[in-house]
Scaffold this motif. Structure first.
Motif, PDB file in Angstrom:
ATOM      1  N   PRO A 102      -7.220  28.001  -0.441  1.00  0.00           N
ATOM      2  CA  PRO A 102      -6.195  27.433   0.547  1.00  0.00           C
ATOM      3  C   PRO A 102      -6.469  27.696   1.857  1.00  0.00           C
ATOM      4  O   PRO A 102      -7.408  28.334   2.421  1.00  0.00           O
ATOM      5  N   GLY A 103      -5.595  27.154   2.838  1.00  0.00           N
ATOM      6  CA  GLY A 103      -5.594  27.167   4.131  1.00  0.00           C
ATOM      7  C   GLY A 103      -5.129  28.589   4.670  1.00  0.00           C
ATOM      8  O   GLY A 103      -4.501  29.266   3.967  1.00  0.00           O
ATOM      9  N   ILE A 104      -5.332  28.842   5.713  1.00  0.00           N
ATOM     10  CA  ILE A 104      -5.015  30.317   6.410  1.00  0.00           C
ATOM     11  C   ILE A 104      -3.345  30.391   6.432  1.00  0.00           C
ATOM     12  O   ILE A 104      -2.829  31.552   6.021  1.00  0.00           O
ATOM     13  N   TRP A 105      -2.758  29.388   6.845  1.00  0.00           N
ATOM     14  CA  TRP A 105      -1.195  29.602   6.867  1.00  0.00           C
ATOM     15  C   TRP A 105      -0.780  29.612   5.512  1.00  0.00           C
ATOM     16  O   TRP A 105       0.605  29.984   5.311  1.00  0.00           O
ATOM     17  N   THR A 106      -1.486  28.465   4.468  1.00  0.00           N
ATOM     18  CA  THR A 106      -0.847  28.736   3.386  1.00  0.00           C
ATOM     19  C   THR A 106      -0.719  29.921   2.536  1.00  0.00           C
ATOM     20  O   THR A 106       0.136  30.581   1.997  1.00  0.00           O
ATOM     21  N   SER A 107      -2.296  30.547   2.832  1.00  0.00           N
ATOM     22  CA  SER A 107      -2.346  31.973   2.383  1.00  0.00           C
ATOM     23  C   SER A 107      -1.358  32.878   2.986  1.00  0.00           C
ATOM     24  O   SER A 107      -0.803  33.724   2.213  1.00  0.00           O
ATOM     25  N   LEU A 108      -1.126  33.081   4.032  1.00  0.00           N
ATOM     26  CA  LEU A 108      -0.159  34.016   4.925  1.00  0.00           C
ATOM     27  C   LEU A 108       1.159  33.608   4.278  1.00  0.00           C
ATOM     28  O   LEU A 108       1.991  34.764   3.873  1.00  0.00           O
ATOM     29  N   ALA A 109       1.673  32.639   3.916  1.00  0.00           N
ATOM     30  CA  ALA A 109       2.749  32.291   3.606  1.00  0.00           C
ATOM     31  C   ALA A 109       2.890  32.629   2.118  1.00  0.00           C
ATOM     32  O   ALA A 109       4.110  33.168   1.697  1.00  0.00           O
ATOM     33  N   ALA A 110       2.078  32.591   1.355  1.00  0.00           N
ATOM     34  CA  ALA A 110       1.881  32.751  -0.232  1.00  0.00           C
ATOM     35  C   ALA A 110       1.944  34.203  -0.322  1.00  0.00           C
ATOM     36  O   ALA A 110       2.472  34.822  -1.210  1.00  0.00           O
ATOM     37  N   LEU A 111       1.134  34.948   0.496  1.00  0.00           N
ATOM     38  CA  LEU A 111       1.147  36.471   0.587  1.00  0.00           C
ATOM     39  C   LEU A 111       2.291  36.908   0.819  1.00  0.00           C
ATOM     40  O   LEU A 111       2.897  38.076   0.400  1.00  0.00           O
ATOM     41  N   GLY A 112       3.121  36.322   1.798  1.00  0.00           N
ATOM     42  CA  GLY A 112       4.503  36.615   2.453  1.00  0.00           C
ATOM     43  C   GLY A 112       5.459  36.691   1.185  1.00  0.00           C
ATOM     44  O   GLY A 112       6.287  37.751   1.082  1.00  0.00           O
ATOM     45  N   VAL A 113       5.470  35.786   0.421  1.00  0.00           N
ATOM     46  CA  VAL A 113       6.214  35.317  -0.580  1.00  0.00           C
ATOM     47  C   VAL A 113       6.057  36.391  -1.889  1.00  0.00           C
ATOM     48  O   VAL A 113       6.749  36.961  -2.268  1.00  0.00           O
TER      49      VAL A 113
END
Length: 290
Positions: A257-268
């Motif tokens: 995935p993209g970086i921002w998608t990954s950061l959001a997913a990891l935050g979730v």
């Protein structure tokens, strides 16, 4: 067992006192737990583990000083920044971060149960979830203090090889340090939840981190999205060497995935698993073995 969720606890004078706020209570547990974690046998052992790449880079640097300049992989010369990227990818991302999350995260509550100290913590006038949160924060600080110095030492030792420039590679180091902190939080919170649910969580954690994740990452489909590693690899900025066996192997992992998608997913993942772990701790009765 005394219910720690009672908000009013009588004082000797017969006057009720309010239980500390959750965050304040978590910070108290954090202060108590951090010192224990930093000087535990687990931390000493893990310190030796994360020290291995430092020893490896010292050896590589010595060979570079006394032998031919540069490092070669499959007869392909690579410079210091590329070697640093290989170490970040292969050792820290694929091994150190998951193993620290497993060994510390699963033990946050399980160790207290095994040592029969869980009743002492849970009979205090603080929410049970605050105990978990405080111990998680202590884990995060402890592991960051373990891993980040190792990465910094590896960076300054290995990057100058082959004409690499420390100044040019320094932004990548900053990103790597942030990536490691995010990974430790994600894996730690996930395995903290596992530790609250299972009686023997260490085995389950090891199977997930080094069995399930590597296996599903090798196949196309949506299962890889149920892993932490799928989102973590998008945060790695280093390129693999071209025309090498390593680069061919890493082509398997190109779907990401993209970086921002990954950061959001990891935050979730962090928020959801910590919440679930807190709910489990609040509702579960821990029976100590005699």
């Amino acid at each position: 067992m005394t219910d720690p969720n009672i908000s009013n606890v009588p004082t000797p004078a017969g006057r009720p006192r309010q239980a500390p706020a959750k965050l304040s209570a978590a910070l108290r547990i954090f202060e108590l737990s951090l010192g224990e974690m930093l000087w535990s046998r687990r931390t000493i052992f893990m310190g030796l583990v994360v020290g291995l790449p430092v020893l490896l880079t010292v050896v590589i640097r010595l060979f570079d000083l006394v032998g031919p300049s540069g490092v070669r992989v499959n007869n392909t010369a690579i410079d210091g920044p590329a070697v640093f990227g290989l170490i970040i990818w292969a050792f820290f991302l694929k091994f150190s971060i998951p193993v620290l999350g497993v060994f510390y995260g699963t033990a946050l509550i399980a160790d207290e149960v095994e040592d029969k100290t869980i009743t002492y913590l849970f009979t205090r006038p603080i929410p049970r979830s605050a105990v978990l949160l405080g111990k998680f924060l202590a884990y995060l600080v402890c592991t960051v203090l373990l891993v980040l110095p190792s990465i910094v030492l590896v960076f300054f030792l290995i990057v100058p090889i082959g004409g690499g420039r420390i100044g040019a590679a320094f932004p990548a180091l900053v990103k790597d340090l942030g990536m490691v902190a995010v990974g430790l939080a994600a894996y730690g919170s996930l395995f903290a939840f596992v530790g609250t649910r299972l009686k023997r969580p260490l085995v389950a954690g090891l199977v997930f981190a080094f069995g399930w994740e590597p296996a599903v990452m090798l196949f196309p489909g949506y299962l890889k999205r149920l892993t932490v590693g799928y989102y973590m690899q998008a945060l790695v900025t280093h390129e693999m060497p071209q025309d090498s066996a390593i680069s061919l192997l890493m082509q398997v992992f190109r779907e990401m995935p993209g970086i921002w998608t990954s950061l959001a997913a990891l935050g979730v993942i962090v928020a959801a698993t910590l919440w679930l772990a807190g709910r489990t701790v609040e509702q579960r009765e821990y029976v100590l073995e005699q």
